[in-house]
Design an enzyme around this catalytic site. Structure first.
Site, short mmCIF file in Angstrom:
data_model
loop_
_atom_site.label_atom_id
_atom_site.label_comp_id
_atom_site.label_asym_id
_atom_site.label_seq_id
_atom_site.Cartn_x
_atom_site.Cartn_y
_atom_site.Cartn_z
N ASN A 26 18.06 33.59 46.56
CA ASN A 26 19.08 34.25 47.52
C ASN A 26 20.35 34.85 46.38
O ASN A 26 21.09 34.29 45.86
CB ASN A 26 19.80 33.23 48.15
N LYS A 73 22.82 36.71 46.94
CA LYS A 73 24.19 36.93 47.14
C LYS A 73 24.77 38.23 46.97
O LYS A 73 23.93 39.21 46.53
CB LYS A 73 25.09 35.53 47.03
N HIS A 85 22.77 31.94 57.11
CA HIS A 85 23.57 31.25 55.85
C HIS A 85 24.78 30.72 56.36
O HIS A 85 25.67 31.51 57.06
CB HIS A 85 23.35 32.11 54.84
N GLU A 112 27.47 30.90 54.69
CA GLU A 112 28.50 31.69 54.12
C GLU A 112 28.65 32.80 55.71
O GLU A 112 29.56 33.15 55.69
CB GLU A 112 28.17 32.27 53.25
N GLU A 170 20.60 23.64 54.30
CA GLU A 170 21.45 23.79 53.33
C GLU A 170 22.81 22.88 53.71
O GLU A 170 23.51 23.60 54.28
CB GLU A 170 21.76 25.30 53.07
N GLY A 190 26.62 25.80 46.07
CA GLY A 190 27.50 26.20 45.04
C GLY A 190 28.51 25.35 44.13
O GLY A 190 29.13 25.92 43.64
N SER A 219 22.50 23.85 45.31
CA SER A 219 22.51 23.44 43.96
C SER A 219 21.12 22.99 43.37
O SER A 219 21.10 22.08 42.66
CB SER A 219 23.69 22.52 43.58
P1 PGA Z 1 23.29 27.32 45.41
O1 PGA Z 1 23.13 28.45 46.66
O2 PGA Z 1 22.03 27.12 44.92
O3 PGA Z 1 24.14 28.30 44.52
O4 PGA Z 1 23.89 26.23 45.85
C1 PGA Z 1 22.42 27.98 47.81
C2 PGA Z 1 22.48 28.96 48.88
O5 PGA Z 1 23.61 29.12 49.11
O6 PGA Z 1 21.54 29.51 49.47
#
Ligand code: PGA
Length: 269
Positions: free
Chosen positions: A11, A13, A108, A110, A185, A191, A230
């Site tokens: 992903n 982003k 997601h 976000e 998640e 993140g 992460s």
């Molecule tokens: P990350 O993000 O691996 O940077 O923690 C995962 C995601 O948001 O899909």
């Protein structure tokens, strides 16, 4: 031998440029080949892992050929509920299919936290994706406050129920089950560098499968449940060794080709 073929999805982003995206796809493709996971292996119907990248919308079209050349799959990061009409700024599921996407990330955290995606909207997006022939990767997960107050399983069950019920009401179940993947998640792990332990993740993954089994026992055994939050080369193997973890949704580490390739290798076992 795994019963479910793992998926590793990058992903990306809101990152990249035309040049950066092109070189990232090439580096991932070449890196996989160097690890014995090149096109002939990835192309096989029973390949050990399915790898996809999810670049920003504007680059999908131009990356489609390059991605396919490496036998990677292409996914989008979001999709509109509606197929067409006066919805300024939206990108629909048929459009994503049209430019070569096979997958789409839906719900997601976000999108849920920053762009107002409610459980109902997320369900509408899953339905739009399925109707257009896209495989949705449905993201679910709790915030830190919800985990600390013992709400984790209730939150995830609620998020799943909204989608399962909507698919049933739209008469898209059980056929849609075959296309759907779920990504657990935990919001506090995205993140942040703070990963759920394999045991914490497995507990939720097992509950997701049990929740799915209450809808359709056959579907639940085949449902692929990815972990995200992460994931790095250094923790991927332990996470993917858990019984109900069928790959990963990778954010930050998917922007570094070598790191991402190592994660794919861990999933391929
Ligand atoms: P990350 O993000 O691996 O940077 O923690 C995962 C995601 O948001 O899909």
């Amino acid at each position: 031998m795994r019963i479910r073929r793992p998926i590793v999805a990058g992903n990306w982003k809101l990152n990249g440029s035309r040049a950066v995206c092109r070189s990232l796809v090439a580096a991932v493709g070449d890196g996989l080949s160097a690890q014995g996971l090149g096109p002939p292996v990835l192309a096989a119907a029973d390949s050990r892992v399915e790898v996809l990248v999810c670049p920003p919308f504007v680059y999908l079209s131009e990356l489609a050929g390059l991605v396919a050349g490496h036998q990677l799959k292409l996914g989008a990061q979001d999709v509109a509920v509606e197929d067409a009409g006066a919805f300024t700024g939206e990108v629909s599921a048929p459009m994503l299919r049209d430019v070569g996407c096979q997958y789409v990330i839906v719900g997601h955290s976000e999108r849920r936290a920053l762009f107002g995606d409610t459980d109902e909207r997320v369900a509408g997006k899953v339905i739009a994706a399925v109707r257009a022939g896209l495989a949705p990767i449905l993201c679910v997960g709790e915030t830190l406050a919800e985990r600390d107050s013992g709400q984790t399983l209730a939150v995830v069950r609620r998020q799943l129920a909204a989608v399962f019920s909507a698919l049933e009401s739209a008469s898209l179940a059980p056929a849609a089950w075959r296309e759907l993947a779920v990504a657990y998640e935990p919001v506090w792990a995205i993140g942040t560098g703070r990963t759920a332990t394999p045991e914490q993740a497995q507990e939720v993954h097992a509950d997701i499968r049990a929740t799915a089994a209450r809808r359709d026992a056959t579907m639940s055994g085949a449902l692929r449940i990815l972990y995200g939050g992460s994931v790095k080369a250094s923790n991927a193997r332990d996470l993917f060794a858990m019984r109900d973890i069928d790959g990963g949704l990778i954010g930050g580490a998917s922007l570094q080709a070598a790191e991402f390739v190592s994660i794919c290798k861990a999933a391929a076992g």
